[in-house]
Design an enzyme around this catalytic site. Structure first.
Site, PDB file in Angstrom:
ATOM      1  N   MET A   1       0.996  -0.657   0.317  1.00 29.36           N
ATOM      2  CA  MET A   1       0.395   0.054  -0.024  1.00 29.36           C
ATOM      3  C   MET A   1       0.853   1.397  -0.015  1.00 29.36           C
ATOM      4  SD  MET A   1      -0.970   2.166   2.029  1.00 29.36           S
ATOM      5  CE  MET A   1      -2.539   3.840   1.911  1.00 29.36           C
ATOM      6  N   PRO A   2       1.392   1.632  -1.590  1.00 28.37           N
ATOM      7  CA  PRO A   2       2.439   2.758  -1.196  1.00 28.37           C
ATOM      8  C   PRO A   2       1.025   4.267  -0.775  1.00 28.37           C
ATOM      9  CG  PRO A   2       2.782   1.532  -3.471  1.00 28.37           C
ATOM     10  CD  PRO A   2       1.097   0.756  -2.235  1.00 28.37           C
ATOM     11  N   PHE A   3       1.541   4.610  -0.167  1.00 29.32           N
ATOM     12  CA  PHE A   3       0.600   6.419   0.379  1.00 29.32           C
ATOM     13  C   PHE A   3       1.767   6.965  -0.400  1.00 29.32           C
ATOM     14  CE2 PHE A   3      -0.010   9.676   2.060  1.00 29.32           C
ATOM     15  CZ  PHE A   3      -1.407  10.228   2.344  1.00 29.32           C
ATOM     16  N   VAL A  34       2.550  -3.023  -7.806  1.00 23.71           N
ATOM     17  CA  VAL A  34       1.336  -2.545  -6.410  1.00 23.71           C
ATOM     18  C   VAL A  34       0.608  -2.896  -7.406  1.00 23.71           C
ATOM     19  CG1 VAL A  34       0.427  -0.320  -5.991  1.00 23.71           C
ATOM     20  CG2 VAL A  34       3.010  -0.426  -6.231  1.00 23.71           C
ATOM     21  N   THR A  72       5.575   6.428   0.154  1.00 21.33           N
ATOM     22  CA  THR A  72       5.654   5.464   1.570  1.00 21.33           C
ATOM     23  C   THR A  72       5.338   3.975   1.079  1.00 21.33           C
ATOM     24  OG1 THR A  72       5.390   7.219   3.161  1.00 21.33           O
ATOM     25  CG2 THR A  72       5.164   4.454   3.927  1.00 21.33           C
TER      26      THR A  72
END
Length: 127
Positions: A1-3, A34, A72
């Site tokens: 889960m990239p932010f 992703v 992140t």
């Protein structure tokens, strides 16, 4: 889960900002594993005086159109994957938005999976 956090100078169009976010998202799904629909982005515009950066660094010369991209994400991608990811973003930025390659600054912040909650106060990735 990239932010994803994207910070840029105020005054770019809604379409420009959306395209920039899509460039980053497409590179994430294509190159750093992703999954589709794993898209969480905050795109923030700033007044010129609120983006404080050097005029140049490591051979790059920054303009007023500098873009800071911080992502992140879970740890575990190889250096080669990261390099291809950075290059894809810059290549697409040039192609789709006619941007200068010097003006893209990317930072990855890697974290452990238990450091995420996607709602309900549950650490969904924790085992």
């Amino acid at each position: 889960m990239p932010f994803v956090r994207i910070d840029l100078r105020r005054g770019k169009s809604k379409e420009y900002r959306k395209t920039l976010g899509e460039i980053v998202y497409a590179a994430m799904t294509a190159l750093i594993n992703v999954p589709q629909d794993d898209k969480f982005q905050v795109i923030t515009e700033h007044d010129r005086e609120d983006l404080n950066h050097a005029e140049s660094y490591l051979g790059n010369r920054y303009s007023d159109d500098v873009v800071f991209i911080q992502i992140t994400l879970n740890a575990g991608r190889s250096t080669e994957m990261k390099k291809a990811f950075y290059k894809r973003i810059v290549d697409e930025y040039q192609k789709q938005l006619d941007g200068r390659p010097d003006d893209i600054v990317i930072n990855l912040v890697e974290t452990a999976k238990e450091n995420w909650s996607f709602g309900h106060g549950i650490a969904q990735y924790a085992t």
